[in-house]
Design a protein around this motif. Structure first.
Motif, PDB file in Angstrom:
ATOM      1  N   GLU A 110       0.832  -1.198   0.000  1.00  0.00           N
ATOM      2  CA  GLU A 110       0.000   0.000   0.000  1.00  0.00           C
ATOM      3  C   GLU A 110       0.874   1.258   0.000  1.00  0.00           C
ATOM      4  O   GLU A 110       0.609   2.220  -0.722  1.00  0.00           O
ATOM      5  CB  GLU A 110      -0.948  -0.013   1.202  1.00  0.00           C
ATOM      6  CG  GLU A 110      -2.045   1.001   1.112  1.00  0.00           C
ATOM      7  CD  GLU A 110      -2.913   0.870  -0.133  1.00  0.00           C
ATOM      8  OE1 GLU A 110      -3.241   1.923  -0.723  1.00  0.00           O
ATOM      9  OE2 GLU A 110      -3.252  -0.251  -0.539  1.00  0.00           O
ATOM     10  N   LYS A 143       2.399   1.719  -3.458  1.00  0.00           N
ATOM     11  CA  LYS A 143       1.371   2.204  -4.388  1.00  0.00           C
ATOM     12  C   LYS A 143       1.110   3.692  -4.164  1.00  0.00           C
ATOM     13  O   LYS A 143       0.981   4.463  -5.124  1.00  0.00           O
ATOM     14  CB  LYS A 143       0.086   1.398  -4.203  1.00  0.00           C
ATOM     15  CG  LYS A 143      -0.989   1.699  -5.200  1.00  0.00           C
ATOM     16  CD  LYS A 143      -2.166   0.748  -4.995  1.00  0.00           C
ATOM     17  CE  LYS A 143      -3.224   0.943  -6.052  1.00  0.00           C
ATOM     18  NZ  LYS A 143      -4.327  -0.020  -5.887  1.00  0.00           N
ATOM     19  N   ASP A 148       3.111   0.936  -8.015  1.00  0.00           N
ATOM     20  CA  ASP A 148       2.109  -0.089  -7.721  1.00  0.00           C
ATOM     21  C   ASP A 148       2.689  -1.466  -8.034  1.00  0.00           C
ATOM     22  O   ASP A 148       2.783  -1.860  -9.191  1.00  0.00           O
ATOM     23  CB  ASP A 148       0.849   0.166  -8.539  1.00  0.00           C
ATOM     24  CG  ASP A 148      -0.264  -0.814  -8.235  1.00  0.00           C
ATOM     25  OD1 ASP A 148      -0.065  -1.728  -7.408  1.00  0.00           O
ATOM     26  OD2 ASP A 148      -1.343  -0.659  -8.831  1.00  0.00           O
ATOM     27  N   SER A 204       1.370  -4.271  -6.640  1.00  0.00           N
ATOM     28  CA  SER A 204       0.361  -5.296  -6.376  1.00  0.00           C
ATOM     29  C   SER A 204      -0.562  -5.569  -7.560  1.00  0.00           C
ATOM     30  O   SER A 204      -1.191  -6.621  -7.616  1.00  0.00           O
ATOM     31  CB  SER A 204      -0.464  -4.925  -5.138  1.00  0.00           C
ATOM     32  OG  SER A 204      -1.024  -3.648  -5.268  1.00  0.00           O
ATOM     33  N   THR A 205      -0.642  -4.660  -8.497  1.00  0.00           N
ATOM     34  CA  THR A 205      -1.515  -4.848  -9.656  1.00  0.00           C
ATOM     35  C   THR A 205      -0.766  -5.582 -10.770  1.00  0.00           C
ATOM     36  O   THR A 205       0.305  -5.141 -11.185  1.00  0.00           O
ATOM     37  CB  THR A 205      -2.021  -3.489 -10.181  1.00  0.00           C
ATOM     38  OG1 THR A 205      -2.723  -2.829  -9.122  1.00  0.00           O
ATOM     39  CG2 THR A 205      -2.937  -3.663 -11.374  1.00  0.00           C
ATOM     40  N   GLY A 251       1.957  -9.208 -10.349  1.00  0.00           N
ATOM     41  CA  GLY A 251       1.523  -8.435  -9.187  1.00  0.00           C
ATOM     42  C   GLY A 251       1.944  -9.176  -7.930  1.00  0.00           C
ATOM     43  O   GLY A 251       1.898 -10.402  -7.888  1.00  0.00           O
ATOM     44  N   LYS A 259       1.804 -10.119  -3.819  1.00  0.00           N
ATOM     45  CA  LYS A 259       0.885 -10.240  -2.705  1.00  0.00           C
ATOM     46  C   LYS A 259       1.712 -10.420  -1.437  1.00  0.00           C
ATOM     47  O   LYS A 259       2.901 -10.756  -1.513  1.00  0.00           O
ATOM     48  CB  LYS A 259      -0.088 -11.389  -2.929  1.00  0.00           C
ATOM     49  CG  LYS A 259       0.558 -12.745  -3.087  1.00  0.00           C
ATOM     50  CD  LYS A 259      -0.462 -13.774  -3.513  1.00  0.00           C
ATOM     51  CE  LYS A 259       0.140 -15.138  -3.712  1.00  0.00           C
ATOM     52  NZ  LYS A 259       1.337 -15.238  -4.499  1.00  0.00           N
TER      53      LYS A 259
END
Length: 131
Positions: A59, A62, A67, A69-70, A79, A81
């Protein structure tokens, strides 16, 4: 398989001066996408810190315009996790530390060049591989 780092080049070292261990094959990471936080002159971002992603760090990253995670299928990026290991830019890890959002670190897979941006004692505080 041809050595992506160059013929005859010495093995790269971790922050302890030992041979650099693999960071992650799933997802495959590293500036050279070889699973290790190897670096070289073309790696201007210094992708040298092997981190274990957390929701908080993802987070934070991002929010700072990176970013992670995308998924980006066009670039083969799945991405990240929480729990995934990734070769992160050393200046980004330091930025996350300063903001209170630093992820954990696999020191044996973190390249010694990260020490140009991060203090070993800080990295050790977040280590997942010290006994």
């Amino acid at each position: 398989m041809k050595d992506m780092l160059g013929e005859g080049r010495q093995p790269q070292k971790n922050v302890f001066g030992e041979p650099l261990c693999s960071c992650s094959e799933s997802p495959v990471t590293g500036f050279f996408r070889d699973g290790c936080c190897n670096t070289g002159p073309a790696d201007r971002g210094s992708h040298t810190v092997c981190v274990v992603a957390t929701a908080g760090f993802l987070e934070f990253s991002k929010s700072r315009g990176n970013d992670l995670s995308t998924p980006v299928p066009d670039y083969g990026f799945p991405g990240l996790k929480p729990g995934d290991r990734w070769c992160l830019c050393a200046p980004r890890w330091q930025e996350a530390l300063d903001a209170g959002s630093a992820p954990r670190v696999a020191l044996r897979a973190t390249h010694q060049d990260a020490l140009a941006y991060c203090k070993l004692e800080d990295l050790k505080r977040f280590a997942v591989d010290l006994s």
